[in-house]
Write an enzyme that holds these catalytic residues in place. Structure first.
Site, PDB file in Angstrom:
ATOM      1  N   SER A 146       0.873  -1.144  -0.172  1.00 58.13           N
ATOM      2  CA  SER A 146      -0.150  -0.079   0.086  1.00 58.13           C
ATOM      3  C   SER A 146       0.906   1.233   0.154  1.00 58.13           C
ATOM      4  O   SER A 146       1.986   1.329   0.401  1.00 58.13           O
ATOM      5  CB  SER A 146      -0.941  -0.066   1.290  1.00 58.13           C
ATOM      6  OG  SER A 146      -1.529   1.262   1.337  1.00 58.13           O
ATOM      7  N   TYR A 160      -1.705  -0.424  10.222  1.00 51.10           N
ATOM      8  CA  TYR A 160      -2.319  -0.915   8.990  1.00 51.10           C
ATOM      9  C   TYR A 160      -0.905  -0.544   8.024  1.00 51.10           C
ATOM     10  O   TYR A 160      -0.197  -1.327   7.410  1.00 51.10           O
ATOM     11  CB  TYR A 160      -3.397  -0.276   8.462  1.00 51.10           C
ATOM     12  CG  TYR A 160      -3.740  -0.488   6.912  1.00 51.10           C
ATOM     13  CD1 TYR A 160      -3.875  -1.575   6.276  1.00 51.10           C
ATOM     14  CD2 TYR A 160      -3.210   0.504   6.074  1.00 51.10           C
ATOM     15  CE1 TYR A 160      -4.241  -1.961   4.973  1.00 51.10           C
ATOM     16  CE2 TYR A 160      -3.446   0.380   4.559  1.00 51.10           C
ATOM     17  CZ  TYR A 160      -3.846  -0.999   4.340  1.00 51.10           C
ATOM     18  OH  TYR A 160      -4.049  -1.154   2.904  1.00 51.10           O
TER      19      TYR A 160
END
Length: 254
Positions: A146, A160
């Site tokens: 990501s 995350y």
């Protein structure tokens, strides 16, 4: 015109019921791969993906498996081998922000869940794919990281972002371990992509602000991430090892 063929190759895509995983599964099937569509809880969505592939003349089956459960992952690979053949392509797409929470207020259980969903799943699915790929002396593993892995993510997304940074690092290390066996490991790092992920975790206000800092002035489409994955699992990328393709519309440039 360049044509990419994955004819008769068996591909496993984790978290393939919706969003980016769905787009990847459809793209690989379109190129001729037999696709194992993994899901944990999105059974109806996964079965729709399989139906779409089959209706278009492809081959696919859905496999329910919690990718953080080692025994379940082992069993899934055995079922895939029996029904589709040995996995030659693995796309580790399963992952989630789980819940926005600042570190001061985060419980150890939530921390562990985020780590398991984003890191342990990649570890386990890679671990059990490797023997099949080694036997074939060929394989492709693509991990989905990501943009958060590089910029730390938004408010309440520290873990995350950290877990995705671990995925990026894991990609490089695993690439070194496996390149001598004919297995190429790379990654893609999506930016702001129009998916149920952002519908759930990102406010409309934040999404509008994102568009102001993305040079292309829009969110990406799942198919645009899937195109990058297709390239990485094809014969067009035979000299890419441990690379991470940033698919973010120019939001973050090297």
């Amino acid at each position: 015109m360049i044509s990419i063929s994955l004819e008769n190759k068996v591909a496993l895509v984790t978290g393939a019921g919706t969003g980016i995983g769905k787009a990847i599964a459809l793209k690989l099937a379109e190129a001729g791969a037999k696709v194992a569509v993994n899901y944990n809880s999105s059974r109806i969505d996964a079965e729709k993906v399989v139906s779409t592939i089959v209706e278009n003349g492809g081959s696919a089956k859905s496999y329910q498996c919690d990718a953080t459960n080692e025994e379940a992952v082992k069993d899934m690979y055995l079922k895939i081998e029996e029904e589709l053949g040995s996995v030659e392509i693995l796309v580790n797409n399963a992952g989630s922000l789980v819940e926005r929470c600042v570190i001061e207020e985060m419980s150890s259980d939530l921390w562990q869940t985020i780590v398991d969903v984003n890191q342990k799943s990649v570890f386990l699915c890679s671990k059990y794919a490797i023997p099949y790929m080694k036997a074939n002396k060929n394989g492709r593993i693509v991990n989905v990281s990501s943009i958060a892995a590089r910029n730390g993510g938004g408010l309440g997304a520290v873990m995350y972002a950290s877990s995705k940074a671990a995925v990026s690092s894991f990609t490089k290390g695993l690439a070194k371990e496996l390149v001598g066996h004919g297995i190429l490991v790379n990654a893609v790092s999506p930016g702001v992509i129009t998916t149920p992920f952002h519908d759930r975790f990102t406010s409309e206000e934040a999404r509008l602000q994102f568009k102001n800092v993305i040079p292309l002035s829009r969110e990406g489409n799942p198919s645009e991430v899937a195109d990058a994955v297709l390239y990485l699992v094809s014969d067009l990328s035979t000299y890419l090892v441990g690379e991470n393709i940033e698919v973010n519309g120019g939001q973050l440039m090297d």
